[in-house]
Design an enzyme around this catalytic site. Sequence first.
Site, PDB file in Angstrom:
ATOM      1  N   ASP A 193      -3.015 -38.868  -1.563  1.00 38.29           N
ATOM      2  CA  ASP A 193      -4.137 -38.086  -2.087  1.00 38.29           C
ATOM      3  C   ASP A 193      -4.336 -38.438  -3.563  1.00 38.29           C
ATOM      4  OD1 ASP A 193      -5.720 -35.243  -1.399  1.00 38.29           O
ATOM      5  OD2 ASP A 193      -5.282 -35.557  -3.533  1.00 38.29           O
ATOM      6  N   GLU A 237     -10.788 -37.773  -0.173  1.00 39.69           N
ATOM      7  CA  GLU A 237     -10.018 -38.600  -1.091  1.00 39.69           C
ATOM      8  C   GLU A 237      -8.572 -38.709  -0.625  1.00 39.69           C
ATOM      9  OE1 GLU A 237      -8.675 -34.951  -2.036  1.00 39.69           O
ATOM     10  OE2 GLU A 237      -8.326 -36.085  -3.875  1.00 39.69           O
TER      11      GLU A 237
HETATM   12  P1  GH3 Z   1      -5.383 -32.719  -6.656  1.00 39.05           P
HETATM   13  O1  GH3 Z   1      -4.794 -33.497  -7.769  1.00 39.05           O
HETATM   14  O2  GH3 Z   1      -4.679 -31.415  -6.438  1.00 39.05           O
HETATM   15  O3  GH3 Z   1      -5.481 -33.510  -5.406  1.00 39.05           O
HETATM   16  O4  GH3 Z   1      -6.851 -32.328  -7.114  1.00 39.05           O
HETATM   17  P2  GH3 Z   1      -8.206 -33.000  -6.695  1.00 39.05           P
HETATM   18  O5  GH3 Z   1      -9.241 -32.691  -7.701  1.00 39.05           O
HETATM   19  O6  GH3 Z   1      -7.983 -34.437  -6.379  1.00 39.05           O
HETATM   20  O7  GH3 Z   1      -8.468 -32.314  -5.305  1.00 39.05           O
HETATM   21  P3  GH3 Z   1      -9.652 -31.443  -4.779  1.00 39.05           P
HETATM   22  O8  GH3 Z   1      -9.343 -31.268  -3.332  1.00 39.05           O
HETATM   23  O9  GH3 Z   1      -9.833 -30.186  -5.617  1.00 39.05           O
HETATM   24  O10 GH3 Z   1     -10.960 -32.337  -4.961  1.00 39.05           O
HETATM   25  C1  GH3 Z   1     -11.179 -33.487  -4.221  1.00 39.05           C
HETATM   26  C2  GH3 Z   1     -12.494 -34.056  -4.627  1.00 39.05           C
HETATM   27  O11 GH3 Z   1     -12.753 -35.291  -3.951  1.00 39.05           O
HETATM   28  C3  GH3 Z   1     -13.643 -33.162  -4.362  1.00 39.05           C
HETATM   29  C4  GH3 Z   1     -14.669 -34.041  -3.659  1.00 39.05           C
HETATM   30  O12 GH3 Z   1     -15.928 -33.879  -4.218  1.00 39.05           O
HETATM   31  C5  GH3 Z   1     -14.150 -35.440  -3.892  1.00 39.05           C
HETATM   32  N1  GH3 Z   1     -14.518 -36.363  -2.840  1.00 39.05           N
HETATM   33  C6  GH3 Z   1     -14.197 -36.280  -1.530  1.00 39.05           C
HETATM   34  N2  GH3 Z   1     -14.750 -37.341  -0.872  1.00 39.05           N
HETATM   35  C7  GH3 Z   1     -15.420 -38.088  -1.769  1.00 39.05           C
HETATM   36  C8  GH3 Z   1     -16.197 -39.285  -1.707  1.00 39.05           C
HETATM   37  O13 GH3 Z   1     -16.383 -39.900  -0.648  1.00 39.05           O
HETATM   38  N3  GH3 Z   1     -16.726 -39.763  -2.845  1.00 39.05           N
HETATM   39  C9  GH3 Z   1     -16.538 -39.127  -4.029  1.00 39.05           C
HETATM   40  N4  GH3 Z   1     -17.082 -39.653  -5.099  1.00 39.05           N
HETATM   41  N5  GH3 Z   1     -15.839 -37.986  -4.124  1.00 39.05           N
HETATM   42  C10 GH3 Z   1     -15.282 -37.472  -3.017  1.00 39.05           C
HETATM   43 MG    MG Z   2      -6.822 -34.913  -4.679  1.00 35.40          MG
END
Ligand code: GH3
Ligand code: MG
Length: 326
Positions: A193, A237
Site C-alpha cells: 500500500d 493504491e
Molecule cells: P496510508 O499511508 O495510511 O495508506 O494513507 P493513504 O493516504 O495512502 O491512504 P488512504 O486510504 O487514506 O487514501 C488512498 C488514496 O488513494 C485516496 C484515493 O483518492 C487514492 N487513489 C486510489 N486509487 C487511485 C488512482 O487510481 N489514482 C489516483 N491518482 N489516486 C487514487
Molecule cells: Mg495508502
Amino acid sequence: MTDSLLPQPSPPLILIADDEKMMRNLLRRAMEKEGYQVVDVTDGESAIAAYQSLQPSVVLLDAIMPGMDGFTCCSKMRSFFEGDRTPILMITALDDPESVDRAFDAGAADYVTKPIHWPVLRQRVKRLLQQVSMFQQLEAANQELQRLASLDGLTGLANRRCFDQVLEKEWRRGVREGWNTTEAPQLSLILCDVDCFKLYNDTYGHQAGDACLQAVARVLQQVARRPADLVARYGGEEFIVILPNTSREGAMYVARNILAEMRTCAISHAASVVSDRVTLSLGVSSVVPTSESSQTLLLASADAALYQAKTSGRDRAVFQSPDLSE
Ligand code: GH3
Ligand code: MG
C-alpha cells in the site's frame, strides 16, 4: 510500397484424399482453378499423415477407400488437435441417410455426392473457407478480449479478477504438487500500500497520482520477476504480489528489495509524514497450501501484517503467519 511488394497471404491448402486417380485429378484441377494449393493422397493413412504435417485449410475426403475408410479417417483427424475446426468435406457415391449420418457423426462439416456437381462443390469449399477465416478472426478477438479483461487499465498489471484466478490456480497446484512434502516451500503474498497517497494526490494532483501508481507498478514488476510471480493491482493504491513456491524468507527478501528499489526511484513526496519520497508499507504472509488451509486466511494475515506495517511507522515490511487454528 506498392501492393505487389507487400507479402501476400499464401493461398489456402486443400487436402484431397481419393483412391481413384481420375477423381483426384478432376478435384485437383477444380481446386487449382480456384487459386488454392492442393495436396492429394490415395488412402486414409496417407491422408492422416498429411493432415498432421501440413494442417490444411479444408479436407476433401472420399468416403469409400480401400484400407481405412473416409469415416474412420475423418474421426481420427478430428481427434488430433484440440479445438481444431478444419472443415472436412466428405465426397461419396453413397447418399443413403445412414451414410450421411455417419459422415456428420464422424465430424464432417459437409457432404457432397458423386457424380460431383462442380459449381456446388466450388461454392461449398468457398463457404467452408470463409467459415474458417471468420472463426479465426473471432478466436483472435476473443483472446484479445480475455487479455484486456484481465488487465488493469492504468498500470497494465493483472487486475483483481486475474489475481483471484491466479491465486486459485497456484493454490491448487501447491496442494497437488505437495509443496509441503519436501522443505515446506510455501505460497507467499506481499500486500503493498502506498503511504500517504491521499496527501500525494492533494499535493501533486490526480494525474501525477496516476503516474506515481504506474511507477510503483514498474518497481514491483522489476523486483518480482520469476516466471511464476504475479504482480496485480489489488485496489486503488494497493498492489499484491503472488510468489508461488516461495518461503517466508524468500518473500521477505523480495519485500526488502521492493523497499530498496522504491528508495532508488526516489519519487518526491513533499507532504509525506514518513519521508521526502514515496514509500510503501508491505504486509507479507506465507503458508503451505493444503486442502485444509485457506486462501482467505492467507489474505487476512497479509492484510493484518500490512496494518502492523502502517501502525508501526510505514515504509517497512512486516510478516505475519496465518492463524490456522481458526
Ligand atoms: P496510508 O499511508 O495510511 O495508506 O494513507 P493513504 O493516504 O495512502 O491512504 P488512504 O486510504 O487514506 O487514501 C488512498 C488514496 O488513494 C485516496 C484515493 O483518492 C487514492 N487513489 C486510489 N486509487 C487511485 C488512482 O487510481 N489514482 C489516483 N491518482 N489516486 C487514487
Ligand atoms: Mg495508502
